[in-house]
Design a protein around this motif. Structure first.
Motif, PDB file in Angstrom:
ATOM      1  N   LEU A   1      -4.261 -47.545  51.036  1.00  0.00           N
ATOM      2  CA  LEU A   1      -4.300 -46.165  50.558  1.00  0.00           C
ATOM      3  C   LEU A   1      -5.449 -46.043  49.567  1.00  0.00           C
ATOM      4  O   LEU A   1      -5.508 -46.804  48.584  1.00  0.00           O
ATOM      5  N   VAL A   2      -6.365 -45.107  49.838  1.00  0.00           N
ATOM      6  CA  VAL A   2      -7.583 -44.974  49.044  1.00  0.00           C
ATOM      7  C   VAL A   2      -7.676 -43.556  48.479  1.00  0.00           C
ATOM      8  O   VAL A   2      -7.562 -42.572  49.221  1.00  0.00           O
ATOM      9  N   ALA A   3      -7.899 -43.470  47.173  1.00  0.00           N
ATOM     10  CA  ALA A   3      -8.045 -42.170  46.510  1.00  0.00           C
ATOM     11  C   ALA A   3      -9.316 -41.475  46.992  1.00  0.00           C
ATOM     12  O   ALA A   3     -10.242 -42.126  47.494  1.00  0.00           O
ATOM     13  N   ALA A   4      -9.368 -40.156  46.810  1.00  0.00           N
ATOM     14  CA  ALA A   4     -10.556 -39.388  47.183  1.00  0.00           C
ATOM     15  C   ALA A   4     -11.796 -39.915  46.461  1.00  0.00           C
ATOM     16  O   ALA A   4     -12.911 -39.814  46.968  1.00  0.00           O
ATOM     17  N   THR A   5     -11.614 -40.529  45.306  1.00  0.00           N
ATOM     18  CA  THR A   5     -12.720 -41.093  44.523  1.00  0.00           C
ATOM     19  C   THR A   5     -13.217 -42.419  45.095  1.00  0.00           C
ATOM     20  O   THR A   5     -14.230 -42.943  44.660  1.00  0.00           O
ATOM     21  N   GLY A   6     -12.464 -42.993  46.056  1.00  0.00           N
ATOM     22  CA  GLY A   6     -12.833 -44.268  46.649  1.00  0.00           C
ATOM     23  C   GLY A   6     -12.066 -45.443  46.064  1.00  0.00           C
ATOM     24  O   GLY A   6     -12.173 -46.568  46.549  1.00  0.00           O
ATOM     25  N   GLU A   7     -11.283 -45.194  45.022  1.00  0.00           N
ATOM     26  CA  GLU A   7     -10.490 -46.258  44.398  1.00  0.00           C
ATOM     27  C   GLU A   7      -9.325 -46.642  45.302  1.00  0.00           C
ATOM     28  O   GLU A   7      -8.643 -45.781  45.858  1.00  0.00           O
ATOM     29  N   ILE A   8      -9.099 -47.939  45.456  1.00  0.00           N
ATOM     30  CA  ILE A   8      -7.958 -48.403  46.242  1.00  0.00           C
ATOM     31  C   ILE A   8      -6.702 -48.221  45.405  1.00  0.00           C
ATOM     32  O   ILE A   8      -6.582 -48.767  44.308  1.00  0.00           O
ATOM     33  N   LEU A   9      -5.778 -47.422  45.919  1.00  0.00           N
ATOM     34  CA  LEU A   9      -4.533 -47.118  45.203  1.00  0.00           C
ATOM     35  C   LEU A   9      -3.472 -48.179  45.449  1.00  0.00           C
ATOM     36  O   LEU A   9      -2.767 -48.586  44.540  1.00  0.00           O
ATOM     37  N   SER A  10      -3.335 -48.599  46.702  1.00  0.00           N
ATOM     38  CA  SER A  10      -2.330 -49.605  47.046  1.00  0.00           C
ATOM     39  C   SER A  10      -2.564 -50.098  48.466  1.00  0.00           C
ATOM     40  O   SER A  10      -3.324 -49.509  49.229  1.00  0.00           O
ATOM     41  N   THR A  11      -1.870 -51.177  48.781  1.00  0.00           N
ATOM     42  CA  THR A  11      -1.903 -51.737  50.126  1.00  0.00           C
ATOM     43  C   THR A  11      -0.459 -51.966  50.559  1.00  0.00           C
ATOM     44  O   THR A  11       0.458 -51.934  49.726  1.00  0.00           O
ATOM     45  N   GLY A  12      -0.271 -52.203  51.838  1.00  0.00           N
ATOM     46  CA  GLY A  12       1.072 -52.494  52.320  1.00  0.00           C
ATOM     47  C   GLY A  12       1.020 -53.136  53.686  1.00  0.00           C
ATOM     48  O   GLY A  12       0.030 -52.999  54.397  1.00  0.00           O
ATOM     49  N   PHE A  13       2.092 -53.846  54.017  1.00  0.00           N
ATOM     50  CA  PHE A  13       2.212 -54.406  55.357  1.00  0.00           C
ATOM     51  C   PHE A  13       3.664 -54.339  55.788  1.00  0.00           C
ATOM     52  O   PHE A  13       4.573 -54.199  54.961  1.00  0.00           O
TER      53      PHE A  13
END
Length: 153
Positions: free
Chosen positions: A37-49
């Protein structure tokens, strides 16, 4: 047919989602999927599997559930190795509904969900909700590889 993205950043983030998918513990009744999940700013917010969190969780669900505040997902981009589910046999809320409720702006996926379990209409439902859906070309085999145990039945 889905629209394709040839953006190098999209490919890079899809590769990160593929790495997440490969962390999934294979089981016979569900796919191994990864999400970023990536913010509109390009920052990675979180990952998941898949199955990262308790309760038969899906990758997109895990990425959303790991956010301190769901409002952070608004206008974000969800990278997922497989089309978000539109139907869950477990009775859990489908990932498509979760992504729509979270107000993501785009979903970038690696492959359509294979028809082994359900007839998935995730991409169509996302588009109907005004969410852009793009496919990263050339990653199909990498996205499907963690699911060989199901696809080779």
């Amino acid at each position: 047919m889905s629209n394709l993205t040839h953006d190098a950043k999209d490919l890079e983030l899809m590769k990160m989602a593929i790495t997440q998918a490969n962390l999934s513990q294979p089981i016979e009744s569900a796919y191994c999927v990864g999400a970023v999940l990536v913010a509109a700013t390009g920052e990675i917010l979180s990952t998941g599997f898949s199955r990262e969190l308790p309760g038969n969780t899906h990758a997109e669900q895990c990425a959303l559930d790991k956010l301190p505040d769901i409002a952070m997902a608004e206008n974000s981009v969800c990278y997922t190795t497989m089309e978000p589910c539109s139907q869950r046999l477990s009775g859990n809320k489908p990932c498509v509904e979760r992504l729509i409720e979270a107000k993501v702006s785009r979903v970038i996926m690696g492959v359509n969900e294979p028809p082994n379990f359900v007839d998935c209409s995730g991409a169509d439902l996302l588009r109907q909700a005004g969410i852009e859906v793009l496919v990263v070309p050339g990653v199909e085999q990498e996205c499907l590889k963690p699911n060989i145990h199901i696809l080779n039945k």
